[in-house]
Write a protein that holds these residues in place. Structure first.
Motif, mmCIF file in Angstrom:
data_model
loop_
_atom_site.group_PDB
_atom_site.id
_atom_site.type_symbol
_atom_site.label_atom_id
_atom_site.label_comp_id
_atom_site.label_asym_id
_atom_site.label_seq_id
_atom_site.Cartn_x
_atom_site.Cartn_y
_atom_site.Cartn_z
ATOM 1 N N VAL A 1 -6.561 44.364 -45.724
ATOM 2 C CA VAL A 1 -7.857 44.830 -45.220
ATOM 3 C C VAL A 1 -8.321 46.044 -46.016
ATOM 4 N N THR A 2 -7.397 46.943 -46.319
ATOM 5 C CA THR A 2 -7.741 48.119 -47.112
ATOM 6 C C THR A 2 -8.244 47.712 -48.489
ATOM 7 N N ALA A 3 -7.550 46.797 -49.145
ATOM 8 C CA ALA A 3 -7.974 46.334 -50.472
ATOM 9 C C ALA A 3 -9.355 45.697 -50.425
ATOM 10 N N ALA A 4 -9.631 44.985 -49.348
ATOM 11 C CA ALA A 4 -10.897 44.254 -49.250
ATOM 12 C C ALA A 4 -12.090 45.161 -49.023
ATOM 13 N N TYR A 5 -11.892 46.311 -48.368
ATOM 14 C CA TYR A 5 -13.055 47.078 -47.916
ATOM 15 C C TYR A 5 -13.015 48.579 -48.225
ATOM 16 N N THR A 6 -11.935 49.090 -48.770
ATOM 17 C CA THR A 6 -11.854 50.539 -48.928
ATOM 18 C C THR A 6 -12.894 51.074 -49.913
ATOM 19 N N PRO A 7 -13.512 52.197 -49.609
ATOM 20 C CA PRO A 7 -14.422 52.815 -50.570
ATOM 21 C C PRO A 7 -13.623 53.501 -51.677
ATOM 22 N N ARG A 8 -14.270 53.755 -52.785
ATOM 23 C CA ARG A 8 -13.575 54.380 -53.906
ATOM 24 C C ARG A 8 -13.424 55.883 -53.720
ATOM 25 N N ARG B 1 -12.737 36.244 -46.421
ATOM 26 C CA ARG B 1 -11.964 35.194 -47.080
ATOM 27 C C ARG B 1 -12.105 35.283 -48.587
ATOM 28 N N ALA B 2 -13.333 35.519 -49.061
ATOM 29 C CA ALA B 2 -13.558 35.651 -50.501
ATOM 30 C C ALA B 2 -12.856 36.875 -51.055
ATOM 31 N N ARG B 3 -12.813 37.924 -50.284
ATOM 32 C CA ARG B 3 -12.166 39.159 -50.744
ATOM 33 C C ARG B 3 -10.649 39.004 -50.773
ATOM 34 N N LEU B 4 -10.077 38.446 -49.714
ATOM 35 C CA LEU B 4 -8.628 38.299 -49.679
ATOM 36 C C LEU B 4 -8.126 37.325 -50.736
ATOM 37 N N ALA B 5 -8.954 36.368 -51.123
ATOM 38 C CA ALA B 5 -8.555 35.415 -52.167
ATOM 39 C C ALA B 5 -8.365 36.096 -53.513
ATOM 40 N N GLN B 6 -8.912 37.302 -53.667
ATOM 41 C CA GLN B 6 -8.785 38.035 -54.931
ATOM 42 C C GLN B 6 -7.505 38.870 -55.007
#
Length: 336
Positions: free
Chosen positions: A271-278, A188-193
């Motif tokens: 989901v990709t934006a929230a957790y993808t590695p660089r 939730r915190a990640r998607l809010a960004q």
């Protein structure tokens, strides 16, 4: 899928006394996992798997107030109303054909596809696939009520998103998704960004919509092989959420197919934006066939791994199978 043992209905009846969540926001994955296990010839393992998983589960929440035709809008997105929503859909599905109920509610629920970390739409996809491909039974119809009720209760639209430059393919679009600035905390915190996503997936007609959605599921599954290490559990949803939408398409009016692609893209990209590695990581191929890969996933026992292997088998091909094996290697096994 032919389940002559009755295992799926038995498992669903066991699970319908439990809630869709546990420990707060954690999702009960059992209905989805057992459907995948039975579909891929692992029915004999289902009750053992459930016995192992059952201690994690909680009773269904107490009802609050009935959801009705007149008040559903105020109840939408209220997790306190999970049981109220499930009962509402049980009544609806008892009175009308399930396809009619799904067609009415799909466009209402689609804007909240990312709610509950996309688990409600994934559960809906499993339920719809069962009803489309097997005999309609009371437990299978009840499973759709539980899935839709969960989705309605956890319905949560994303913040307004600006379009970034258009990408030519689904794979390029996923590669172009910018990571959220703060890569910590819950989803939730990640998607809010989220503020913007690449433009992709304009579907001018239903036939194009199905092709694009298939392309997206394939790209997200393949990408897990090289990027799943960023967050091995959460990144499976970049593939399983759009695949749930793809599974539902045949049950939906064709006029809903194009907006379904747009929602599926938003879910996969979020989901990709929230957790993808660089950075990507190397991965190995596999000489295993589809049945062997799923057998390994079933023996591994992790619910997300089972569901991802199920999607990888839908995609097919060496890279999808390699991604499924990558999930087996990255995620902790349920059986030790």
């Amino acid at each position: 899928m032919t389940d002559t043992t009755g295992t799926l209905d038995e498992a669903l009846e066991r699970l319908h006394t439990t809630g869709p969540e546990r420990g707060g926001w954690l999702t009960n994955h059992a209905p989805m996992a057992v459907e995948a296990l039975v579909r891929h010839g692992q029915a004999p393992a289902v009750h053992r798997w459930l016995d192992h998983y059952a201690p994690k589960l909680e009773d269904a929440p107490a009802p609050y107030a009935p959801v009705t035709v007149g008040n559903w809008r105020e109840a939408l997105g209220d997790p306190v109303r999970i049981t109220d929503w499930t009962r509402y859909f049980a009544r609806e599905l008892g009175d009308r054909p399930w396809r009619d109920v799904l067609a009415e509610w799909w466009p209402r629920l689609l804007p909240g596809i990312a709610g509950g970390a996309t688990h409600p739409v994934i559960r809906t996809g499993h339920a719809v696939r069962t009803l489309l491909t097997t005999e309609e039974t009371a437990p299978r119809r009840a499973e759709l009520a539980h899935a839709l009720g969960y989705w309605a209760a956890r319905h949560q639209p994303l913040p307004p998103l600006a379009p970034l430059a258009a990408a030519p393919t689904a794979a390029a679009a996923l590669d172009a998704v910018p990571p959220v600035p703060e890569q910590d905390g819950g989803i939730r915190a990640r998607l809010a960004q989220l503020t913007a996503l690449p433009a992709w997936g304009e579907a001018p007609d239903p036939d194009t919509a199905k092709e694009l959605l298939t392309e997206l599921v394939t790209a997200a599954t393949h990408r897990y092989a090289s990027h799943g290490h960023g967050e091995p559990i959460m990144l499976v949803h970049a593939a399983t959420a759009p695949n749930a939408v793809l599974r539902a398409l045949p049950a939906l009016p064709r006029g809903l197919w194009a907006p379904s692609v747009a929602a599926a893209w938003t879910a996969a990209a979020a989901v990709t934006a929230a957790y993808t590695p660089r950075e990507a990581a190397p991965y190995a191929g596999t000489g295993l066939g589809p049945e062997e890969v799923f057998e390994r996933a079933a023996a591994h026992g992790d619910d997300h791994t089972i569901k991802f292997a199920d999607t990888a088998l839908d995609v097919g091909g060496p890279l999808a199978l390699a991604a499924a094996v990558r999930a087996i290697d990255l995620n902790p096994p349920a059986y030790r």
